[in-house]
Motif scaffolding. Structure first.
Motif, PDB file in Angstrom:
ATOM      1  N   ALA A 174       0.827  -1.208   0.000  1.00 22.34           N
ATOM      2  CA  ALA A 174       0.000   0.000   0.000  1.00 22.34           C
ATOM      3  C   ALA A 174       0.861   1.258   0.000  1.00 22.34           C
ATOM      4  O   ALA A 174       0.587   2.212  -0.730  1.00 22.34           O
ATOM      5  N   LEU A 175       1.915   1.257   0.797  1.00 20.18           N
ATOM      6  CA  LEU A 175       2.789   2.433   0.857  1.00 20.18           C
ATOM      7  C   LEU A 175       3.598   2.589  -0.422  1.00 20.18           C
ATOM      8  O   LEU A 175       3.817   3.711  -0.888  1.00 20.18           O
ATOM      9  N   ASP A 176       4.029   1.483  -1.022  1.00 23.98           N
ATOM     10  CA  ASP A 176       4.743   1.559  -2.303  1.00 23.98           C
ATOM     11  C   ASP A 176       3.851   2.148  -3.387  1.00 23.98           C
ATOM     12  O   ASP A 176       4.282   2.999  -4.166  1.00 23.98           O
ATOM     13  N   GLU A 177       2.602   1.699  -3.426  1.00 22.76           N
ATOM     14  CA  GLU A 177       1.658   2.221  -4.414  1.00 22.76           C
ATOM     15  C   GLU A 177       1.412   3.714  -4.187  1.00 22.76           C
ATOM     16  O   GLU A 177       1.374   4.508  -5.119  1.00 22.76           O
ATOM     17  N   ARG A 178       1.255   4.086  -2.922  1.00 25.50           N
ATOM     18  CA  ARG A 178       1.037   5.505  -2.605  1.00 25.50           C
ATOM     19  C   ARG A 178       2.240   6.352  -3.004  1.00 25.50           C
ATOM     20  O   ARG A 178       2.090   7.445  -3.539  1.00 25.50           O
ATOM     21  N   GLU A 179       3.438   5.832  -2.773  1.00 26.46           N
ATOM     22  CA  GLU A 179       4.649   6.551  -3.166  1.00 26.46           C
ATOM     23  C   GLU A 179       4.685   6.762  -4.679  1.00 26.46           C
ATOM     24  O   GLU A 179       4.999   7.855  -5.156  1.00 26.46           O
ATOM     25  N   ARG A 180       4.330   5.727  -5.448  1.00 27.35           N
ATOM     26  CA  ARG A 180       4.291   5.864  -6.911  1.00 27.35           C
ATOM     27  C   ARG A 180       3.294   6.940  -7.329  1.00 27.35           C
ATOM     28  O   ARG A 180       3.573   7.761  -8.199  1.00 27.35           O
ATOM     29  N   GLU A 181       2.120   6.940  -6.692  1.00 30.70           N
ATOM     30  CA  GLU A 181       1.111   7.943  -7.009  1.00 30.70           C
ATOM     31  C   GLU A 181       1.612   9.354  -6.702  1.00 30.70           C
ATOM     32  O   GLU A 181       1.396  10.282  -7.484  1.00 30.70           O
ATOM     33  N   LEU A 182       2.268   9.519  -5.555  1.00 24.69           N
ATOM     34  CA  LEU A 182       2.792  10.829  -5.180  1.00 24.69           C
ATOM     35  C   LEU A 182       3.864  11.294  -6.148  1.00 24.69           C
ATOM     36  O   LEU A 182       3.886  12.452  -6.575  1.00 24.69           O
ATOM     37  N   LEU A 183       4.778  10.389  -6.528  1.00 26.54           N
ATOM     38  CA  LEU A 183       5.858  10.744  -7.441  1.00 26.54           C
ATOM     39  C   LEU A 183       5.336  11.045  -8.846  1.00 26.54           C
ATOM     40  O   LEU A 183       5.913  11.865  -9.560  1.00 26.54           O
ATOM     41  N   ASN A 184       4.236  10.392  -9.238  1.00 25.41           N
ATOM     42  CA  ASN A 184       3.636  10.642 -10.551  1.00 25.41           C
ATOM     43  C   ASN A 184       2.728  11.860 -10.548  1.00 25.41           C
ATOM     44  O   ASN A 184       2.228  12.255 -11.592  1.00 25.41           O
ATOM     45  N   GLY A 216     -11.423   1.735   5.834  1.00 27.64           N
ATOM     46  CA  GLY A 216     -12.028   0.595   5.171  1.00 27.64           C
ATOM     47  C   GLY A 216     -12.201  -0.576   6.100  1.00 27.64           C
ATOM     48  O   GLY A 216     -11.857  -0.532   7.272  1.00 27.64           O
ATOM     49  N   LYS A 217     -12.744  -1.632   5.547  1.00 27.16           N
ATOM     50  CA  LYS A 217     -12.987  -2.853   6.302  1.00 27.16           C
ATOM     51  C   LYS A 217     -11.656  -3.560   6.541  1.00 27.16           C
ATOM     52  O   LYS A 217     -10.729  -3.419   5.754  1.00 27.16           O
ATOM     53  N   PRO A 218     -11.566  -4.357   7.614  1.00 29.57           N
ATOM     54  CA  PRO A 218     -10.360  -5.148   7.816  1.00 29.57           C
ATOM     55  C   PRO A 218     -10.062  -5.986   6.584  1.00 29.57           C
ATOM     56  O   PRO A 218     -10.954  -6.570   5.985  1.00 29.57           O
ATOM     57  N   GLY A 219      -8.808  -5.992   6.188  1.00 28.37           N
ATOM     58  CA  GLY A 219      -8.408  -6.743   5.009  1.00 28.37           C
ATOM     59  C   GLY A 219      -8.413  -5.921   3.742  1.00 28.37           C
ATOM     60  O   GLY A 219      -7.951  -6.366   2.708  1.00 28.37           O
ATOM     61  N   THR A 220      -8.968  -4.704   3.787  1.00 30.76           N
ATOM     62  CA  THR A 220      -8.935  -3.827   2.630  1.00 30.76           C
ATOM     63  C   THR A 220      -8.304  -2.512   3.044  1.00 30.76           C
ATOM     64  O   THR A 220      -8.370  -2.108   4.196  1.00 30.76           O
ATOM     65  N   ILE A 221      -7.712  -1.854   2.093  1.00 30.48           N
ATOM     66  CA  ILE A 221      -7.047  -0.583   2.388  1.00 30.48           C
ATOM     67  C   ILE A 221      -7.526   0.453   1.382  1.00 30.48           C
ATOM     68  O   ILE A 221      -7.531   0.207   0.182  1.00 30.48           O
ATOM     69  N   PHE A 222      -7.939   1.593   1.868  1.00 28.62           N
ATOM     70  CA  PHE A 222      -8.260   2.724   1.028  1.00 28.62           C
ATOM     71  C   PHE A 222      -7.389   3.873   1.495  1.00 28.62           C
ATOM     72  O   PHE A 222      -7.425   4.245   2.658  1.00 28.62           O
ATOM     73  N   LEU A 223      -6.601   4.407   0.604  1.00 26.56           N
ATOM     74  CA  LEU A 223      -5.733   5.524   0.955  1.00 26.56           C
ATOM     75  C   LEU A 223      -6.362   6.783   0.376  1.00 26.56           C
ATOM     76  O   LEU A 223      -6.508   6.914  -0.831  1.00 26.56           O
TER      77      LEU A 223
END
Length: 105
Positions: free
Chosen positions: A68-78, A89-96
């Protein structure tokens, strides 16, 4: 039998979870040995995890948080995302989501 009980007390604390508290990332993140807490309290790992969730904590395995943090970093850099973020979100899912100015944390 006694040896088995002694060995079970010394088994490595194998279940480790990332626990995100009420203040979210990065302020309220801890690495917790669920196995150790269960052993020390005489409860099952499932009970310890359910108690943490019931108190409002989000639990995830380290690899899930890392992805999740890697994906967020890519989004920020892009330039396709804003910071800071909140995990919901619900346990087992992540919404940033970006934290809106003046929003309750």
């Amino acid at each position: 039998r006694v040896a088995s009980q002694m060995l079970s007390r010394k088994v490595a604390f194998s279940k480790v979870m990332i626990v995100i508290g009420h203040e979210g990332i990065p302020r309220d993140v801890k690495v917790v040995s669920v196995s150790k807490l269960a052993r020390e309290s005489g409860r099952s790992e499932a009970t310890v995890m359910n108690d943490l969730r019931a108190s409002g904590h989000r639990l995830m395995v380290p690899s899930t948080l890392e992805k999740a943090l890697d994906e967020r970093e890519r989004e920020l850099l892009n330039g396709s995302a804003a910071s800071p973020v909140r995990i919901r979100g619900k346990p087992g899912t992540i919404f940033l989501n970006p934290v809106e100015e003046g929003a309750q944390r």
